[in-house]
Scaffold this motif. Structure first.
Motif, PDB file in Angstrom:
ATOM      1  N   LEU B 160       0.934  -1.014  -0.047  1.00  0.00           N
ATOM      2  CA  LEU B 160       0.014  -0.091   0.056  1.00  0.00           C
ATOM      3  C   LEU B 160       0.996   1.128   0.069  1.00  0.00           C
ATOM      4  CD1 LEU B 160      -2.932   0.720   0.127  1.00  0.00           C
ATOM      5  CD2 LEU B 160      -2.651   1.281   2.488  1.00  0.00           C
ATOM      6  N   PHE B 161       0.565   2.235  -0.933  1.00  0.00           N
ATOM      7  CA  PHE B 161       1.393   3.422  -1.128  1.00  0.00           C
ATOM      8  C   PHE B 161       0.652   4.483  -0.640  1.00  0.00           C
ATOM      9  CE2 PHE B 161       4.685   1.541  -4.161  1.00  0.00           C
ATOM     10  CZ  PHE B 161       4.119   0.257  -4.338  1.00  0.00           C
ATOM     11  N   MET B 162       0.987   5.397   0.197  1.00  0.00           N
ATOM     12  CA  MET B 162       0.374   6.754   0.397  1.00  0.00           C
ATOM     13  C   MET B 162       1.224   8.104   0.355  1.00  0.00           C
ATOM     14  SD  MET B 162      -1.466   7.733   4.051  1.00  0.00           S
ATOM     15  CE  MET B 162      -3.061   6.576   3.846  1.00  0.00           C
ATOM     16  N   PRO B 163       0.763   8.820  -0.680  1.00  0.00           N
ATOM     17  CA  PRO B 163       1.631  10.012  -0.607  1.00  0.00           C
ATOM     18  C   PRO B 163       1.504  11.098   0.585  1.00  0.00           C
ATOM     19  CG  PRO B 163      -0.630  10.317  -1.914  1.00  0.00           C
ATOM     20  CD  PRO B 163      -0.545   8.875  -1.113  1.00  0.00           C
ATOM     21  N   ILE B 164       2.804  11.446   0.693  1.00  0.00           N
ATOM     22  CA  ILE B 164       2.495  12.765   1.935  1.00  0.00           C
ATOM     23  C   ILE B 164       2.749  14.114   1.166  1.00  0.00           C
ATOM     24  CG2 ILE B 164       3.911  13.502   3.687  1.00  0.00           C
ATOM     25  CD1 ILE B 164       5.172  10.809   4.206  1.00  0.00           C
ATOM     26  N   PHE B 165       1.652  14.941   1.409  1.00  0.00           N
ATOM     27  CA  PHE B 165       1.674  16.085   0.700  1.00  0.00           C
ATOM     28  C   PHE B 165       1.920  17.247   1.627  1.00  0.00           C
ATOM     29  CE2 PHE B 165      -1.202  14.127  -2.145  1.00  0.00           C
ATOM     30  CZ  PHE B 165      -1.272  14.629  -3.255  1.00  0.00           C
ATOM     31  N   HIS B 166       2.632  18.483   1.113  1.00  0.00           N
ATOM     32  CA  HIS B 166       2.794  19.421   1.855  1.00  0.00           C
ATOM     33  C   HIS B 166       2.667  21.016   1.112  1.00  0.00           C
ATOM     34  CE1 HIS B 166       4.556  22.342   4.765  1.00  0.00           C
ATOM     35  NE2 HIS B 166       5.245  23.068   3.619  1.00  0.00           N
ATOM     36  N   ASP B 167       1.648  21.788   1.500  1.00  0.00           N
ATOM     37  CA  ASP B 167       1.110  22.936   0.726  1.00  0.00           C
ATOM     38  C   ASP B 167       0.570  22.525  -0.758  1.00  0.00           C
ATOM     39  OD1 ASP B 167       1.731  24.576   2.758  1.00  0.00           O
ATOM     40  OD2 ASP B 167       3.687  25.229   1.986  1.00  0.00           O
ATOM     41  N   GLY B 168      -0.071  21.216  -0.893  1.00  0.00           N
ATOM     42  CA  GLY B 168      -0.734  20.882  -2.008  1.00  0.00           C
ATOM     43  C   GLY B 168       0.284  20.141  -3.014  1.00  0.00           C
ATOM     44  N   GLU B 169       1.647  19.765  -2.702  1.00  0.00           N
ATOM     45  CA  GLU B 169       2.493  19.174  -3.471  1.00  0.00           C
ATOM     46  C   GLU B 169       2.711  17.731  -2.787  1.00  0.00           C
ATOM     47  OE1 GLU B 169       4.711  20.333  -6.420  1.00  0.00           O
ATOM     48  OE2 GLU B 169       2.885  21.942  -6.419  1.00  0.00           O
ATOM     49  N   ILE B 170       3.315  16.709  -3.664  1.00  0.00           N
ATOM     50  CA  ILE B 170       3.688  15.422  -3.087  1.00  0.00           C
ATOM     51  C   ILE B 170       5.004  15.729  -2.789  1.00  0.00           C
ATOM     52  CG2 ILE B 170       3.881  13.152  -3.589  1.00  0.00           C
ATOM     53  CD1 ILE B 170       1.709  13.096  -5.737  1.00  0.00           C
ATOM     54  N   VAL B 171       5.545  15.671  -1.428  1.00  0.00           N
ATOM     55  CA  VAL B 171       6.796  15.671  -0.944  1.00  0.00           C
ATOM     56  C   VAL B 171       7.470  14.199  -0.678  1.00  0.00           C
ATOM     57  CG1 VAL B 171       6.717  17.943  -0.317  1.00  0.00           C
ATOM     58  CG2 VAL B 171       6.017  16.173   1.412  1.00  0.00           C
ATOM     59  N   SER B 172       6.648  13.335  -0.606  1.00  0.00           N
ATOM     60  CA  SER B 172       7.411  11.980  -0.271  1.00  0.00           C
ATOM     61  C   SER B 172       6.365  10.952  -0.224  1.00  0.00           C
ATOM     62  CB  SER B 172       7.816  11.941   1.387  1.00  0.00           C
ATOM     63  OG  SER B 172       8.262  10.580   1.439  1.00  0.00           O
ATOM     64  N   TRP B 173       6.660   9.665  -0.396  1.00  0.00           N
ATOM     65  CA  TRP B 173       5.549   8.539  -0.245  1.00  0.00           C
ATOM     66  C   TRP B 173       5.814   7.481   0.865  1.00  0.00           C
ATOM     67  CZ3 TRP B 173       1.741   7.495  -4.055  1.00  0.00           C
ATOM     68  CH2 TRP B 173       1.693   8.480  -5.144  1.00  0.00           C
ATOM     69  N   CYS B 174       4.939   7.117   1.399  1.00  0.00           N
ATOM     70  CA  CYS B 174       5.345   6.185   2.504  1.00  0.00           C
ATOM     71  C   CYS B 174       4.711   4.675   1.919  1.00  0.00           C
ATOM     72  CB  CYS B 174       4.881   6.502   3.994  1.00  0.00           C
ATOM     73  SG  CYS B 174       3.042   6.963   3.812  1.00  0.00           S
ATOM     74  N   VAL B 175       5.143   3.589   2.347  1.00  0.00           N
ATOM     75  CA  VAL B 175       4.581   2.465   1.873  1.00  0.00           C
ATOM     76  C   VAL B 175       4.900   1.153   2.956  1.00  0.00           C
ATOM     77  CG1 VAL B 175       5.144   0.327   0.194  1.00  0.00           C
ATOM     78  CG2 VAL B 175       5.491   2.924  -0.468  1.00  0.00           C
ATOM     79  N   CYS B 176       3.691   0.426   2.881  1.00  0.00           N
ATOM     80  CA  CYS B 176       3.794  -0.766   3.889  1.00  0.00           C
ATOM     81  C   CYS B 176       3.416  -1.891   2.824  1.00  0.00           C
ATOM     82  CB  CYS B 176       2.637  -0.744   4.957  1.00  0.00           C
ATOM     83  SG  CYS B 176       2.634  -2.052   5.783  1.00  0.00           S
ATOM     84  N   ALA B 177       4.573  -2.717   2.844  1.00  0.00           N
ATOM     85  CA  ALA B 177       4.676  -3.747   1.812  1.00  0.00           C
ATOM     86  C   ALA B 177       4.725  -5.109   2.541  1.00  0.00           C
ATOM     87  CB  ALA B 177       5.944  -3.665   0.939  1.00  0.00           C
ATOM     88  N   MET B 178       4.285  -6.287   1.956  1.00  0.00           N
ATOM     89  CA  MET B 178       4.191  -7.349   2.869  1.00  0.00           C
ATOM     90  C   MET B 178       3.775  -8.500   1.911  1.00  0.00           C
ATOM     91  SD  MET B 178       0.744  -7.373   5.286  1.00  0.00           S
ATOM     92  CE  MET B 178       1.316  -5.955   6.059  1.00  0.00           C
ATOM     93  N   HIS B 179       4.273  -9.872   2.385  1.00  0.00           N
ATOM     94  CA  HIS B 179       3.795 -11.014   1.684  1.00  0.00           C
ATOM     95  C   HIS B 179       2.511 -11.377   2.336  1.00  0.00           C
ATOM     96  CE1 HIS B 179       4.563 -14.861  -0.488  1.00  0.00           C
ATOM     97  NE2 HIS B 179       3.563 -15.275   0.282  1.00  0.00           N
ATOM     98  N   GLU B 180       1.437 -11.281   1.342  1.00  0.00           N
ATOM     99  CA  GLU B 180       0.012 -11.361   1.746  1.00  0.00           C
ATOM    100  C   GLU B 180      -0.209 -12.853   1.515  1.00  0.00           C
ATOM    101  OE1 GLU B 180      -2.023  -9.782   2.996  1.00  0.00           O
ATOM    102  OE2 GLU B 180      -3.733 -11.114   2.930  1.00  0.00           O
ATOM    103  N   GLY B 181       0.390 -13.704   0.457  1.00  0.00           N
ATOM    104  CA  GLY B 181       0.057 -15.159   0.456  1.00  0.00           C
ATOM    105  C   GLY B 181      -1.272 -15.408  -0.653  1.00  0.00           C
TER     106      GLY B 181
END
Ligand SMILES: [Zn+2]
Lengths: 126, 748
Positions: B160-181
C-alpha cells in the motif's frame, strides 16, 4: 609483491604468476585461467553426499542425481590441496569463474601488504 | 475536479482529437521505460534548490533517526495486526520514498527486498494517474499493488502506497509492503507448480486506488475479498497496511512541521544520493575483473529439466556489468520465469545483506550496475508468461552475486562483510490450502520458508536454519501456533539430519526436516514449489562442497493417528527411519521431487520435507578433526563422511581422535588426489562433450554455444527462440502407457 586471490591462490604481481598459497608451487601465468594449471577429477556426487533414503527404493533419496550432476574437484598438482570444487552437468567444460585484470590489480592493491590485507583469512590459515 | 467537466459531445473537433490522443490508451500496461530502469531519478527542482545550498549532516542524522523510529514503530503496528502467516513472521517492510519514488529509508526489521523494488509503481502512478481526472493523487489516498509486472517481487505480495503532501505538493511517499500469500490464484497461496499462465496467477493488481480520505473503499475491498480464499485475512491485512501508512504519513508531517519542508525533502534525497555515490565508490575500490557463476534450476515445477542460469559480473572502473546471457529461454506454460526487475532486485538485496551489510537496502546502492540479457529468457521474460515462481531465478542471482562479490573482495584491502559461501536459496516451504478446523477457507504457506541455513564463513561454520537468503530479521513461526489455526500437526518438527550441510574447512549451516500430518475430516491439502531435487541448489566456496539435494516424501493410505494410538513404538519422528524401515503395515511410502502439485490429504496422512543447508568453505582436509567429531556427535554428518571425506580416524565407541592415524589418512587422501587428478588438456579431451547429456531436457547455453538449447524444441539463436510450450506430464505418461499397452497387445 604478492596478493591473495582466493583462500588458496595467490598472485605474484611482478612475475604475473598464480601460486599455491599452501606449498608455494608456481602454477602458471596469472593472465590465464588458473584451472588450466590444476589437476582435475570428476567425482560422482553420491560419494560426497550420501543418500539419506534408500536409493534402491527411492529415486529422490536426498543425494544429487549422477545422471545430471557431477563434481569437478581441482587440486594443486604439487601438494594435492583442493582449491575449488565445481558442481556441473556431466560433459560440461569447467567454468572460468575468476578472471582478474592483473594490471588493475597491480594499480589498486599493490600498496597493500599480503598479511595486512587479509587479516581475517590469514589469521585462520592453519 | 468539477471545473474541468465538459461533455465531449459539445467539444470542437480538434479538442476532441487532442483529448482522445492524450486520454485514450488501449491499455495502461507495464511501462518498459519504467520497468527496465532501476536507476535513481534526477533531482527535482526543489531538491536541487535545497541541496545546492549545502547539507547539514548533523541535522540530517537527526531526521534519519526520527524517521527510522517512525518506520520501526509502523512496522511493529503492522506486524502485530496482520493475519497473513508470512507477514506475522516479519515478511514485510515499511519505507519512506522521495517524491519521484526512490527509496530513501526502510524499516530496520523485516524484508527490505519488498520496499527496494517499489520505485517502479510510484513512477507509474505519477506518470499515468496524477493528471488523470478519473484517478488523481490526493491527500489521504492509498494505492494497492500486487502485480510484479508493475514492481515488487511477485503477486502474493501486496503493498500500500500513500503520498505525503505539503502545501498541495507531493513531497514523499510512504509504503507498507508485505507477503500476503493468498490472492485467488489457481492454487492456494498464489504460488505453485500448476500455474501455467499469467491468468492462473489470481488477482493481478496494477496500482489501484483502494483508499480515499484515509479510508478503504468498501466496494473494492469486497471485490478483493471475493476474489480470494482468505477474505478475513485480506481485510485484516488491508487495514493493517492502512494503519501503518496513516501513522507513517502523520510522522512524516510531524517531521516537516518540526524541521521544515526543505530539510525533509533535502534529507530524503541526500540519503538516496549517498547510497548511490557510496555504492559507486565501493565498486571503484575493486580491481577490474570478471567473475562467473552458473546454476541449474533442475525442475520446471512440473517435470525435471536443466534450466541453466548464467551470471557474469564484470567490474570495470566504477561500474558493474551483470551479463545474464546464455540463461535458459523462458517457458511459456511454467511459472519459473523472472522479470528483469526481479533479477535487479536480487542483486540489490544481496549487496545490502551479504556484501555491504553496513549499507541500507535500497535500489540506489546498485545504481552503478548495468544488466545485459537475452530478452525472452528465464532471467528477462516477456509479459506473456507466468512469473508466479520468479523467486527461483531470483534466489539464484542472489547466490551468484553473493559468490561473485566474495571472490572480488577476497584479497581486498578493505572488506565490508565477512567472506562466506552460498546461503541456502530455495523456498522450501509447504503450501497448504482448504478448509480449517474453524470452518474458514484458507490457502497460505508455512513460516518454515524462512528456515534456510547460512553459508560457511572464512573463519567459522554457517548457522543452522537461521534466516532466509533475502532477509536477516525474520522468523519461522511457532509450530503450536500453526497447529491451533490449521488442520495438521507437526508430526516431525525441526529435526536435523546427517549430511544436510555443505562440507568444508568450515561447514555450511545445517537445516531441519519437518513433517505435517493431516488432522480432521475437512478437505485440506499441500503442495511445494522448490528446486534442488536432482542438482544442488547452492554452492560452497574455495573447495567447500554444496548443499545436498532434497525431496518431498509421503506416507499415505493409512490414518497414522490410529497407529500412534495403538502402536506408538512403530512411529519415530524421523524421515529416514519412517521411510527406510517402513514399519507401518498397509501404508504407501513414496518420494517425490521438491515440486509437487496441490493434492488433498485425508486425516492421518503424512507429508514430509526438509529445509536446505548452506554451502561449505575451503578444503575438507583443512577442517579441525575436533570439529569433525563434534559434527558427528551432533548428528550433522554421517560416520562415513567423518572418516572418508574428512579423513578423521577415531574410536567408534568413545569418539577419541587418533591424531597420528588421522594425519596419515589425510596424507593418503592428498596422494590419492594427485594420482586420480588429470591435466586440463586431458580433461578437456576426455570428459567434455559437444552436446548436453540426453537424460534430462537441457535449456540454455552449452559450453560456449551461440545458440540456446530449448529442451525438446531443439536449439536456436537467442533472437529466434521458439515458444516453449511444455506438454502436460500426465499426457506424456498416458502416451507412454498407451504405447506400452499397444506393444503388449501386439505380442499377445
Ligand atoms: Zn600446493
Amino acid at each position: 609483491m604478492k596478493v591473495l586471490a582466493t583462500e588458496y591462490l595467490r598472485v605474484d604481481l611482478q612475475k604475473e604468476m598464480w601460486e599455491c598459497d599452501r606449498c608455494d608451487h608456481v602454477l602458471g601465468s596469472a593472465r590465464e585461467n588458473y584451472k588450466r594449471f590444476l589437476l582435475i577429477h570428476d567425482r560422482n556426487p553420491r560419494e560426497v553426499h550420501h543418500p539419506l533414503l534408500d536409493p534402491e527404493r527411492y529415486r529422490f533419496c536426498f543425494s544429487p542425481d549422477p545422471e545430471v550432476c557431477v563434481i569437478y574437484e581441482f587440486y594443486c598438482p604439487n601438494c594435492g590441496l583442493m582449491m575449488d570444487v565445481e558442481y556441473t552437468v556431466p560433459g560440461h567444460a569447467p567454468l572460468h569463474d575468476l578472471e582478474l585484470d592483473i594490471d588493475s590489480l597491480k594499480e589498486k592493491w599493490s600498496g597493500s601488504d599480503l598479511q595486512a590485507n587479509s587479516a581475517t583469512t590469514a589469521a585462520f590459515r592453519s | 475536479m468539477s471545473t474541468n467537466l465538459v461533455n465531449p459531445d459539445t467539444a470542437d473537433d480538434q479538442e476532441l482529437v487532442d483529448r482522445f490522443l492524450s486520454k485514450n490508451r488501449a491499455f495502461l500496461g507495464p511501462d518498459p521505460a519504467i520497468q527496465r530502469n532501476h536507476h535513481v531519478a534526477a533531482r527535482s527542482l526543489h531538491e536541487e534548490q535545497v541541496l545546492s545550498a549545502g547539507v547539514d549532516s548533523n541535522l540530517y542524522a537527526e531526521i534519519r533517526s526520527g524517521l527510522r523510529a517512525a518506520l520501526d514503530e509502523t512496522f511493529k503496528i503492522a506486524e502485530m495486526t496482520v493475519a497473513s502467516p508470512a507477514a506475522q513472521c516479519a515478511d514485510m517492510s515499511t519505507g519512506y520514498f522521495t517524491a519521484a519514488g526512490d527509496l530513501s529509508l526502510a524499516s530496520t526489521r523485516g524484508v527490505a527486498g519488498f520496499t527496494v523494488s517499489l520505485h517502479y509503481p510510484i513512477r507509474f502512478i505519477r506518470k499515468y494517474f496524477e493528471a488523470d481526472d478519473t484517478v488523481g493523487i490526493h491527500e489521504g489516498d492509498g494505492f494497492l499493488l500486487n502485480d510484479a509486472h508493475y514492481g515488487g517481487i511477485h503477486s502474493p505480495d501486496q503493498h500500500l502506497f500513500m503520498p505525503i503532501f505539503h502545501d498541495g505538493e507531493i513531497v514523499s511517499w510512504c509504503v507498507c509492503a508485505m507477503h500476503e500469500g493468498e490472492i485467488g490464484a489457481r492454487v492456494p497461496g498464489g504460488m505453485g507448480p500448476m500455474i501455467e499462465s499469467p491468468w492462473d496467477e489470481g488477482l493481478r493488481g496494477s496500482p489501484i486506488k483502494m483508499v480515499e480520505n484515509y479510508a478503504l473503499k468498501t466496494d473494492l475491498v469486497t471485490f478483493f475479498q471475493n476474489s480470494c480464499r482468505e477474505p478475513q485475512t485480506m481485510l485484516a491485512d488491508l487495514k493493517a497496511r492502512l494503519a501503518a501508512c496513516c501513522r507513517m504519513e502523520r510522522r512524516g508531517k510531524e517531521h516537516i512541521a518540526r524541521y521544515g519542508i526543505d530539510s525533509i525533502v533535502g534529507f530524503l534525497r541526500s540519503n538516496v544520493e549517498f547510497m548511490r555515490d557510496e555504492g559507486r565508490r565501493r565498486i571503484a575500490e575493486l580491481p577490474d575483473g570478471t567473475v562467473r557463476t552458473q546454476f541449474y534450476i533442475d525442475d520446471t515445477m512440473r517435470e525435471p529439466a536443466l534450466l541453466k542460469v548464467m551470471y557474469c559480473f564484470t567490474v570495470k572502473g566504477d561500474k558493474v556489468i551483470v551479463d545474464l546471457r546464455g540463461s535458459s529461454p523462458e517457458l511459456f506454460n511454467r511459472p519459473i520465469n523472472s522479470l528483469l526487475s526481479t533479477q535487479v532486485l536480487g542483486v540489490a538485496i544481496t549487496l545490502a545483506h551479504h556484501i555491504w551489510p553496513d549499507m541500507p537496502c535500497a535500489q540506489a546502492i546498485i545504481d552503478c550496475f548495468e544488466f545485459i540479457t537475452d530478452p525472452g529468457s528465464i532471467a528477462d521474460c516477456s509479459d506473456q508468461v507466468p512469473v508466479a515462481l520468479c523467486i527461483q531465478p531470483m534466489f539464484k542471482i542472489m547466490t551468484a552475486a553473493e559468490l561473485a562479490f566474495a571472490k572480488l573482495y577476497f584479497g581486498a584491502p578493505k572488506k565490508y562483510g565477512k567472506t562466506k559461501a552460498g546461503w541456502f536459496n530455495q523456498p522450501a516451504a509447504i503450501i497448504y490450502g482448504g478448509v480449517t478446523q474453524h470452518q474458514d477457507s484458507c490457502g497460505n504457506m508455512c513460516g518454515d520458508l524462512n528456515g534456510m541455513a547460512g553459508g560457511a564463513k572464512c573463519d567459522e561454520d554457517g548457522e543452522h536454519s537461521i534466516a532466509p537468503c533475502f532477509g536477516a530479521n525474520v522468523d519461522i513461526g511457532e509450530s503450536e501456533d500453526a497447529e491451533e489455526k490449521l488442520p495438521f500437526i507437526y508430526a516431525i518438527s525441526k529435526r536435523i539430519w546427517p549430511g544436510n550441510c555443505g562440507f568444508g574447512k568450515f561447514r555450511g549451516g545445517a537445516a531441519y526436516e519437518y513433517g505435517l500430518m493431516r488432522y480432521g475430516e475437512q478437505p485440506f491439502g499441500f503442495q511445494t514449489f522448490t528446486g534442488g531435487s536432482y542438482f544442488p541448489s547452492t554452492f560452497g566456496l574455495y573447495g567447500g562442497y554444496a548443499c545436498p539435494t532434497y525431496g518431498t516424501v509421503r506416507v499415505r493410505g493409512k490414518n497414522l493417528f490410529n497407529v500412534l494410538k495403538e502402536t506408538p513404538e512403530l512411529f519415530e519422528a524421523s524421515m529416514a527411519s519412517i521411510m527406510n524401515d517402513r514399519l507401518i503395515e498397509g501404508a504407501e511410502y513414496s518420494s517425490h521431487s521438491m515440486a509437487v502439485a496441490f493434492e488433498l490429504y485425508p486425516e492421518g496422512e503424512l507429508f514430509m520435507t526438509s529445509q536446505g543447508g548452506g554451502g561449505g568453505y575451503g578444503d575438507v582436509l583443512d577442517r579441525d578433526p575436533e570439529m569433525v567429531i563434534k559434527d558427528l556427535e551432533e548428528g550433522l554428518i554421517r560416520a562415513e563422511t567423518a572418516s572418508d571425506l574428512y579423513g578423521v580416524v577415531y574410536d567408534a565407541e568413545t569418539y577419541a581422535i587418533d591424531e597420528a592415524e588421522t594425519a596419515k589418512r589425510r596424507t593418503e587422501i592428498l596422494k590419492g588426489r594427485l594420482a586420480q587428478g588429470i591435466s586440463w588438456d586431458e580433461f578437456m579431451a576426455t570428459r567434455v562433450n559437444p552436446e548436453p547429456p540426453p537424460a534430462v531436457p537441457f535449456f540454455g547455453r552449452w559450453n560456449n554455444s551461440e545458440e540456446l538449447y530449448c529442451g525438446p524444441f531443439g536449439k536456436a539463436l537467442p533472437s529466434e527462440l521458439p515458444p516453449i510450450i511444455m506438454p502436460d506430464p500426465k499426457d506424456v505418461e498416458i502416451q507412454q502407457l498407451k504405447s506400452q499397452l499397444a506393444a503388449l497387445q501386439t505380442l499377445s
